[in-house]
Design an enzyme around this catalytic site. Structure first.
Site, PDB file in Angstrom:
ATOM      1  N   ARG A 148       2.488  -3.236   0.565  1.00 38.68           N
ATOM      2  CA  ARG A 148       1.468  -2.187   0.759  1.00 38.68           C
ATOM      3  C   ARG A 148       2.003  -0.838   0.255  1.00 38.68           C
ATOM      4  O   ARG A 148       3.095  -0.418   0.595  1.00 38.68           O
ATOM      5  CB  ARG A 148       1.120  -2.093   2.240  1.00 38.68           C
ATOM      6  CG  ARG A 148       0.034  -1.041   2.567  1.00 38.68           C
ATOM      7  CD  ARG A 148       0.636   0.265   3.016  1.00 38.68           C
ATOM      8  NE  ARG A 148      -0.381   1.207   3.489  1.00 38.68           N
ATOM      9  CZ  ARG A 148      -0.131   2.467   3.817  1.00 38.68           C
ATOM     10  NH1 ARG A 148       1.091   2.947   3.733  1.00 38.68           N
ATOM     11  NH2 ARG A 148      -1.090   3.257   4.218  1.00 38.68           N
ATOM     12  N   THR A 186       5.442  10.774   8.030  1.00 37.88           N
ATOM     13  CA  THR A 186       5.512  11.216   6.643  1.00 37.88           C
ATOM     14  C   THR A 186       5.852  12.702   6.529  1.00 37.88           C
ATOM     15  O   THR A 186       5.379  13.505   7.319  1.00 37.88           O
ATOM     16  CB  THR A 186       4.132  10.956   6.019  1.00 37.88           C
ATOM     17  OG1 THR A 186       3.955   9.558   5.927  1.00 37.88           O
ATOM     18  CG2 THR A 186       3.965  11.566   4.662  1.00 37.88           C
TER      19      THR A 186
HETATM   20  N1  ASP Z   1       0.113   8.573   4.694  1.00 41.87           N
HETATM   21  C1  ASP Z   1       1.192   7.658   5.000  1.00 41.87           C
HETATM   22  C2  ASP Z   1       0.823   6.284   4.528  1.00 41.87           C
HETATM   23  O1  ASP Z   1      -0.284   5.860   4.752  1.00 41.87           O
HETATM   24  C3  ASP Z   1       1.513   7.579   6.446  1.00 41.87           C
HETATM   25  C4  ASP Z   1       1.706   8.878   7.175  1.00 41.87           C
HETATM   26  O2  ASP Z   1       1.287   9.928   6.712  1.00 41.87           O
HETATM   27  O3  ASP Z   1       2.321   8.855   8.246  1.00 41.87           O
HETATM   28  O4  ASP Z   1       1.672   5.607   4.006  1.00 41.87           O
END
Ligand code: ASP
Length: 305
Positions: free
Chosen positions: A202, A174
């Protein structure tokens, strides 16, 4: 005059020096520096924090090394489903999109939701329809596909787990940015493909205002990590609330928020800035791809603890 500042992240997790090659590390560092340059170029010229965080996140979305836009992770069914959000702290306005499949730069669409719709969050077919109406650039599946993400999905399915995008040294997470501009206005933006092998439909914390993304007139925050815990902890807003109601500093609030995240079992990190241009980049994982630039204009890029 406020002190301009910008911080970015490219995901937090099990990022081990021992598992990294020098070539790959150079690629990650240059991906982060490009994003800092994109955002800082705007701030330096007196531009807004909102434009700066959008530009930094677009740069990271376009870099296939990071799990956002091009290079997003795959769902269980082998599809791309992306989430993004942007927030303008001084106007307390936000836009977010979830579950979009063909938008080249999800953060741009999130901004258009904020600027051109009466809503804060659009998801799925409705978000795709809005994207077409707004005329944002769309791409077919091949644009988003990367071999290493596909391999990551195969491994996650074989192991029967929904996987944070940080388990391996290569594909990492992310992306996000926070900024304070010359007027002391704050903004944040976050964008993600979510988690490898996630269930159809999701949606993670990234698109949820207050969980993975938040900005007001006290601070701007962008998070990365296991999204379910960031939603349960309302993590991004938790920092703002501590500053506002407890009178804590940005640094103290961020520390307590990470302690709370750890206590509920969450892994990850965040970046945050206040109206004085103070920056914090805390995390409880092995590492977090991150970068920052303050009033001196010096770029700082880090990966490990
Ligand atoms: N926070 C993001 C999610 O749960 C994933 C990530 O930060 O890599 O979709």
């Amino acid at each position: 005059m406020a002190k301009t500042a910008l911080a970015i992240h490219g995901g937090a997790g099990t990022i081990l020096r021992s598992a990294m090659t020098p070539e790959l590390e150079t690629e990650y560092r240059s991906g982060l520096e490009n994003a800092l340059r994109a955002g800082w170029g705007i701030l330096e010229n007196g531009g807004s924090s909102l434009d700066a965080v959008e530009a930094a996140v677009v740069s990271l979305e376009d870099c296939p090394l990071f799990n956002a836009g091009r290079g997003s992770v795959f769902t269980h069914e082998g599809k791309i489903e992306m989430d993004a959000a942007i927030m303008d702290g001084s106007r307390l306005k936000a836009g977010a999109i979830a579950f979009v499949r063909n938008v080249k730069n999800p953060v741009k669409l999130a901004r258009l939701v904020m600027e051109r719709s009466e809503h804060v969050l659009l998801a799925g077919d409705g978000a795709d329809m809005f994207a077409e109406e707004a005329g944002v650039e769309l791409k077919d599946n091949t644009y988003f596909y990367t071999d290493f993400r596909w391999k990551q999905l195969e491994d996650a399915i074989a192991a029967g787990r929904v996987q944070l995008d940080h388990a391996a040294p290569k594909p990492v997470g992310t992306v996000g940015a926070v900024a304070c501009d010359v007027n002391g206005h704050l903004a944040s933006a976050t964008s993600t493909g979510g988690m490898t092998n996630k269930r159809f439909g999701r949606v993670g914390d990234t698109a949820i205002i207050g969980a993975g993304t938040y900005a007001d007139d006290a601070c701007a925050v962008s998070c990365t990590g296991h999204g379910e815990y960031f939603m349960l902890g309302v993590t991004a807003y938790d920092i703002a609330a501590r500053m506002k109601y407890k009178g804590s500093s940005l640094e103290g609030s961020a520390r307590e928020t990470i302690e709370r995240l750890t206590s509920i079992g969450g892994e990850g990190g965040l970046i945050a800035v206040d109206t004085q241009g103070n920056l914090v980049l805390p995390f409880n994982s092995e590492g977090m791809y991150r970068g920052s630039v303050g009033p001196t204009g010096d770029f700082k890029v880090d990966i490990y603890k």
